[in-house]
Design a protein around this motif. Structure first.
Motif, PDB file in Angstrom:
ATOM      1  N   LYS A   1      19.761  21.993  11.336  1.00 33.73           N
ATOM      2  CA  LYS A   1      20.601  23.178  11.171  1.00 33.73           C
ATOM      3  C   LYS A   1      21.863  22.855  10.379  1.00 33.73           C
ATOM      4  CE  LYS A   1      20.820  26.573  12.831  1.00 33.73           C
ATOM      5  NZ  LYS A   1      20.664  27.879  12.231  1.00 33.73           N
ATOM      6  N   LEU A   2      22.395  21.637  10.574  1.00 34.22           N
ATOM      7  CA  LEU A   2      23.579  21.238   9.816  1.00 34.22           C
ATOM      8  C   LEU A   2      23.256  21.226   8.322  1.00 34.22           C
ATOM      9  CD1 LEU A   2      26.515  20.066   9.800  1.00 34.22           C
ATOM     10  CD2 LEU A   2      25.453  17.802   9.748  1.00 34.22           C
ATOM     11  N   MET A   3      22.090  20.702   7.985  1.00 33.91           N
ATOM     12  CA  MET A   3      21.707  20.670   6.564  1.00 33.91           C
ATOM     13  C   MET A   3      21.570  22.086   6.006  1.00 33.91           C
ATOM     14  SD  MET A   3      19.201  17.425   6.122  1.00 33.91           S
ATOM     15  CE  MET A   3      17.947  17.834   7.329  1.00 33.91           C
ATOM     16  N   MET A   4      21.002  22.991   6.814  1.00 31.25           N
ATOM     17  CA  MET A   4      20.893  24.391   6.373  1.00 31.25           C
ATOM     18  C   MET A   4      22.282  24.976   6.138  1.00 31.25           C
ATOM     19  SD  MET A   4      17.795  24.983   6.112  1.00 31.25           S
ATOM     20  CE  MET A   4      17.597  26.735   5.816  1.00 31.25           C
TER      21      MET A   4
ATOM     22  N   SER B   1      27.066  25.823   0.218  1.00 30.66           N
ATOM     23  CA  SER B   1      27.166  25.460  -1.199  1.00 30.66           C
ATOM     24  C   SER B   1      26.597  26.562  -2.080  1.00 30.66           C
ATOM     25  CB  SER B   1      26.406  24.162  -1.493  1.00 30.66           C
ATOM     26  OG  SER B   1      26.694  23.206  -0.525  1.00 30.66           O
ATOM     27  N   PHE B   2      25.459  27.147  -1.640  1.00 30.03           N
ATOM     28  CA  PHE B   2      24.866  28.223  -2.444  1.00 30.03           C
ATOM     29  C   PHE B   2      25.798  29.420  -2.544  1.00 30.03           C
ATOM     30  CE2 PHE B   2      20.369  26.821  -1.195  1.00 30.03           C
ATOM     31  CZ  PHE B   2      20.382  25.892  -2.195  1.00 30.03           C
ATOM     32  N   ILE B   3      26.471  29.721  -1.430  1.00 31.08           N
ATOM     33  CA  ILE B   3      27.378  30.869  -1.460  1.00 31.08           C
ATOM     34  C   ILE B   3      28.503  30.590  -2.456  1.00 31.08           C
ATOM     35  CG2 ILE B   3      29.029  32.224  -0.097  1.00 31.08           C
ATOM     36  CD1 ILE B   3      27.130  31.898   2.281  1.00 31.08           C
ATOM     37  N   GLY B   4      29.006  29.342  -2.454  1.00 30.16           N
ATOM     38  CA  GLY B   4      30.025  28.948  -3.428  1.00 30.16           C
ATOM     39  C   GLY B   4      29.500  29.091  -4.849  1.00 30.16           C
TER      40      GLY B   4
ATOM     41  N   LEU C   1      22.365  21.174  -7.767  1.00 30.04           N
ATOM     42  CA  LEU C   1      21.952  22.453  -7.190  1.00 30.04           C
ATOM     43  C   LEU C   1      20.465  22.421  -6.821  1.00 30.04           C
ATOM     44  CD1 LEU C   1      23.683  24.909  -6.685  1.00 30.04           C
ATOM     45  CD2 LEU C   1      22.939  25.849  -8.873  1.00 30.04           C
ATOM     46  N   LEU C   2      19.676  21.795  -7.694  1.00 32.24           N
ATOM     47  CA  LEU C   2      18.238  21.694  -7.429  1.00 32.24           C
ATOM     48  C   LEU C   2      17.993  20.871  -6.163  1.00 32.24           C
ATOM     49  CD1 LEU C   2      15.374  22.357  -8.444  1.00 32.24           C
ATOM     50  CD2 LEU C   2      15.386  20.155  -9.619  1.00 32.24           C
ATOM     51  N   THR C   3      18.764  19.780  -6.014  1.00 34.53           N
ATOM     52  CA  THR C   3      18.613  18.938  -4.811  1.00 34.53           C
ATOM     53  C   THR C   3      18.964  19.735  -3.552  1.00 34.53           C
ATOM     54  OG1 THR C   3      19.359  17.136  -6.207  1.00 34.53           O
ATOM     55  CG2 THR C   3      19.212  16.688  -3.844  1.00 34.53           C
ATOM     56  N   LEU C   4      20.087  20.437  -3.608  1.00 37.40           N
ATOM     57  CA  LEU C   4      20.485  21.260  -2.457  1.00 37.40           C
ATOM     58  C   LEU C   4      19.399  22.283  -2.139  1.00 37.40           C
ATOM     59  CD1 LEU C   4      24.255  22.007  -3.218  1.00 37.40           C
ATOM     60  CD2 LEU C   4      23.322  20.298  -1.668  1.00 37.40           C
ATOM     61  N   ALA C   5      18.834  22.866  -3.210  1.00 40.69           N
ATOM     62  CA  ALA C   5      17.812  23.890  -3.005  1.00 40.69           C
ATOM     63  C   ALA C   5      16.591  23.285  -2.322  1.00 40.69           C
ATOM     64  CB  ALA C   5      17.420  24.521  -4.333  1.00 40.69           C
ATOM     65  N   MET C   6      16.197  22.080  -2.759  1.00 48.71           N
ATOM     66  CA  MET C   6      15.036  21.428  -2.126  1.00 48.71           C
ATOM     67  C   MET C   6      15.310  21.205  -0.647  1.00 48.71           C
ATOM     68  SD  MET C   6      12.802  20.144  -4.675  1.00 48.71           S
ATOM     69  CE  MET C   6      12.382  18.485  -4.239  1.00 48.71           C
ATOM     70  N   VAL C   7      16.502  20.717  -0.323  1.00 50.88           N
ATOM     71  CA  VAL C   7      16.843  20.450   1.079  1.00 50.88           C
ATOM     72  C   VAL C   7      16.801  21.754   1.878  1.00 50.88           C
ATOM     73  CG1 VAL C   7      18.684  19.716   2.654  1.00 50.88           C
ATOM     74  CG2 VAL C   7      18.240  18.408   0.566  1.00 50.88           C
ATOM     75  N   HIS C   8      17.433  22.803   1.349  1.00 55.18           N
ATOM     76  CA  HIS C   8      17.506  24.087   2.068  1.00 55.18           C
ATOM     77  C   HIS C   8      16.103  24.676   2.273  1.00 55.18           C
ATOM     78  CE1 HIS C   8      20.031  27.520   3.395  1.00 55.18           C
ATOM     79  NE2 HIS C   8      19.049  28.288   2.945  1.00 55.18           N
ATOM     80  N   VAL C   9      15.290  24.642   1.214  1.00 56.46           N
ATOM     81  CA  VAL C   9      13.969  25.267   1.302  1.00 56.46           C
ATOM     82  C   VAL C   9      13.052  24.463   2.225  1.00 56.46           C
ATOM     83  CG1 VAL C   9      11.875  25.812   0.008  1.00 56.46           C
ATOM     84  CG2 VAL C   9      14.109  26.443  -0.918  1.00 56.46           C
ATOM     85  N   ILE C  10      13.008  23.134   2.029  1.00 58.70           N
ATOM     86  CA  ILE C  10      12.089  22.327   2.841  1.00 58.70           C
ATOM     87  C   ILE C  10      12.517  22.365   4.314  1.00 58.70           C
ATOM     88  CG2 ILE C  10      11.257  19.977   3.274  1.00 58.70           C
ATOM     89  CD1 ILE C  10      11.386  19.589   0.188  1.00 58.70           C
ATOM     90  N   THR C  11      13.832  22.226   4.559  1.00 63.04           N
ATOM     91  CA  THR C  11      14.294  22.275   5.953  1.00 63.04           C
ATOM     92  C   THR C  11      14.054  23.664   6.547  1.00 63.04           C
ATOM     93  OG1 THR C  11      16.034  20.761   5.264  1.00 63.04           O
ATOM     94  CG2 THR C  11      16.206  21.644   7.465  1.00 63.04           C
ATOM     95  N   GLY C  12      14.349  24.698   5.772  1.00 66.13           N
ATOM     96  CA  GLY C  12      14.175  26.076   6.260  1.00 66.13           C
ATOM     97  C   GLY C  12      12.726  26.361   6.615  1.00 66.13           C
ATOM     98  N   LEU C  13      11.791  25.912   5.765  1.00 63.29           N
ATOM     99  CA  LEU C  13      10.379  26.160   6.045  1.00 63.29           C
ATOM    100  C   LEU C  13       9.921  25.340   7.256  1.00 63.29           C
ATOM    101  CD1 LEU C  13       8.877  26.405   2.432  1.00 63.29           C
ATOM    102  CD2 LEU C  13       9.479  28.257   3.994  1.00 63.29           C
ATOM    103  N   THR C  14      10.479  24.118   7.392  1.00 62.92           N
ATOM    104  CA  THR C  14      10.148  23.299   8.564  1.00 62.92           C
ATOM    105  C   THR C  14      10.597  23.997   9.848  1.00 62.92           C
ATOM    106  OG1 THR C  14      10.528  21.349   7.208  1.00 62.92           O
ATOM    107  CG2 THR C  14      10.392  20.994   9.581  1.00 62.92           C
TER     108      THR C  14
END
Ligand code: HEM
Ligand code: FES
Lengths: 257, 213
Positions: free
Chosen positions: B15-18, B24-27, B67-80
């Protein structure tokens, strides 16, 4: 101040399941002449007497104190854990909350971590395992200290007491769209983390209790706030924020791994 | 380093990673929106903005990869999280009801997230992976929004982003443990305000351009 007793007729749909792992289904019962002064569990008693007289298996449900303090009772009634009515357990719910002719659907808590034992009874020992993982104080506290020798501000004592009001019924898990036990764990972590006696082991406790929660197969908190809405003791999600803080502090800044 | 993976791997760690990637995305979105507003200045101003941005050269490339790295983290963690949460309740209730906690935003996080992901891919193919020889970005954008289908799709996607942020913003503060009766109401109001600003701010641009066309 007593309201006049009325009697109502209801259609009851109850989850019947013979044992763990077998298929269950909703059975329909027509229940007549129920006094609105009855509690929900007394209404189930009436239904069960009828079933027994007719040689049928009564509906199994957990209960003990019937005054909202032990945490044994609980079922999801029309989609709400402990039924309609804020801040009360199922045993405190009265039939005057229902209207004549209502259809009432009664289901057990549903979560992978709470396997169904029979009908409305689920196995909540996962919550005990979380307590065993760290929900206690094991330092030698010595003899009883003099009054006010350990100063605790009133507001802190209140917060700890609010968290300690948790009766471990599992309604938070039942109501959470993710079947997460975060409200329970956060109350148990908070009641100790707030007080001097609990502080020495706070970091280790936050880590071990949270890991145990994950291992039991509960879901992850998404901050949906459904737990807080149904909690019979109205435990606040500010406790979950405290658990998050305690866990992150322990994970990143304590010596525990 | 084992402790780090252990801390981040637990439910609160994920959840912290999300929360951090989401913030960051909002920024990023706010900066992106501020830049895009130059489109109301017309052809020259918007192209000048794009030129200045690309003049950053390697700095921009680093930001893009970040941004791409953050997106990968958000998407993979979110789907998990989404998958684990479905697993945690194998048999569903026959009757479900919202008892006062859930909102349209909170109940749809994984779905709005997946739609945003699909949108971002389309968006990059519209305006990023295109041949920019002999044309300008203003021209590419206005030509795209001459098509009403794109206008509707982009406007709808921005409403979805607003919905995601309407829950995401206050939720990320709760996740990092910042929930206090003194300032939580302000955070919740700011979250709703931000979701309106992002949803309407971005969403109005394609509508405006289609009217100008
Ligand atoms: C513009 C892009 C996006 C922004 C600004 C954004 C922002 C956020 C924020 C702030 C949160 C709250 C974190 C928390 O509760 O601590 C969140 C949660 C979430 N996001 Fe995103 N997000 C974006 C894109 C995506 C995408 C592409 C997905 C992909 C599938 C996604 C899936 C999720 C999910 C599933 C959650 C809920 C996690 C949970 O609480 O269990 N998001 N997002
Ligand atoms: S039976 Fe004890 S709380 Fe309901």
């Amino acid at each position: 101040m007593t309201q006049d007793a009325k009697t109502i007729n209801i259609t009851l749909k109850v989850w019947r399941q013979k044992g763990p792992g077998v298929k269950g289904k909703l059975e329909t019962y027509q229940v007549n002449n129920i006094s609105t002064h009855m509690s929900f569990l007394e209404m189930l008693d009436v239904v069960n007497e009828d079933l027994a007289v007719n040689g049928k298996e009564p509906i199994e449900f957990d209960n003990d104190c019937r005054e909202g303090i032990c945490g044994m009772c609980g079922a999801v009634v029309n989609g709400a854990a402990h039924g309609p009515g804020k801040g009360m357990t199922l045993c405190q719910l009265h039939m005057r909350k229902f209207q004549n002719g209502d259809t009432i659907v009664v289901e057990p808590w549903r979560a992978r971590a709470f396997p169904i034992v029979k009908d409305l009874i689920v196995d909540r020992s996962a919550l005990d395992r979380i307590i065993q993982a760290g929900g206690y104080v094991s330092i030698n506290a010595g003899g009883a200290p003099d009054g006010n020798a350990v100063p605790i501000p009133q507001e802190i004592a209140e917060k700890a007491m609010d968290a300690a009001a948790c009766i471990g019924c599992g309604a938070c898990v039942a109501a959470c769209p993710n079947a997460s036990a975060m409200l329970f764990v956060s109350a148990k972590v908070s009641q100790l983390a707030l007080l001097p006696q609990g502080k020495p082991e706070a970091a280790k406790r936050a880590l071990t209790m949270l890991r145990q929660m994950d291992d039991c197969g509960f879901g992850n908190c998404s901050n949906e706030r459904e737990c807080e809405a149904v909690c019979p003791k109205e435990i606040s999600i500010t406790n979950i924020a405290r658990l998050n803080r305690e866990y992150l502090k322990a994970g990143f800044f304590s010596e525990f791994k | 380093m084992n402790w780090l993976f252990r801390t981040l791997g637990a439910s609160i760690g994920k959840k912290l990673m999300m929360a951090l990637t989401g913030l960051s995305f909002i920024g990023f979105l706010l900066a992106h929106l501020a830049g895009n507003l130059t489109i109301y200045g017309g052809n020259d101003l918007f192209n000048a903005y794009a030129e200045h941005l690309h003049a950053l050269g390697p700095v921009l490339t680093v930001m893009e990869w970040g941004l791409l790295t953050l997106a990968m983290v958000h998407v993979i963690t979110g789907l998990t999280l989404f998958y684990q949460n479905l697993q945690a309740r194998p048999s569903r209730y026959q009757v479900t009801k919202w008892n006062g906690g859930r909102t349209a935003g909170s109940a749809t996080m994984p779905y709005t997230g997946i739609i945003i992901l699909a949108f971002v891919v389309i968006h990059l193919f519209n305006f990023h992976f295109v041949n920019k020889e002999g044309t300008t970005i203003f021209q590419i954008v206005t030509e795209t929004f001459a098509n009403p289908l794109y206008v509707m799709m982009y406007a709808a996607a921005m409403v979805i982003v607003g919905l995601h942020v309407s829950h995401g913003f206050w939720s990320l503060f709760q996740t990092v443990g910042a929930n206090h009766p003194k300032y939580m109401p302000a955070i919740q109001i700011l979250g709703l305000f931000l979701s309106l600003v992002l949803g309407m701010g971005f969403g109005f641009i394609p509508v405006y351009l289609s009217f100008m066309a």
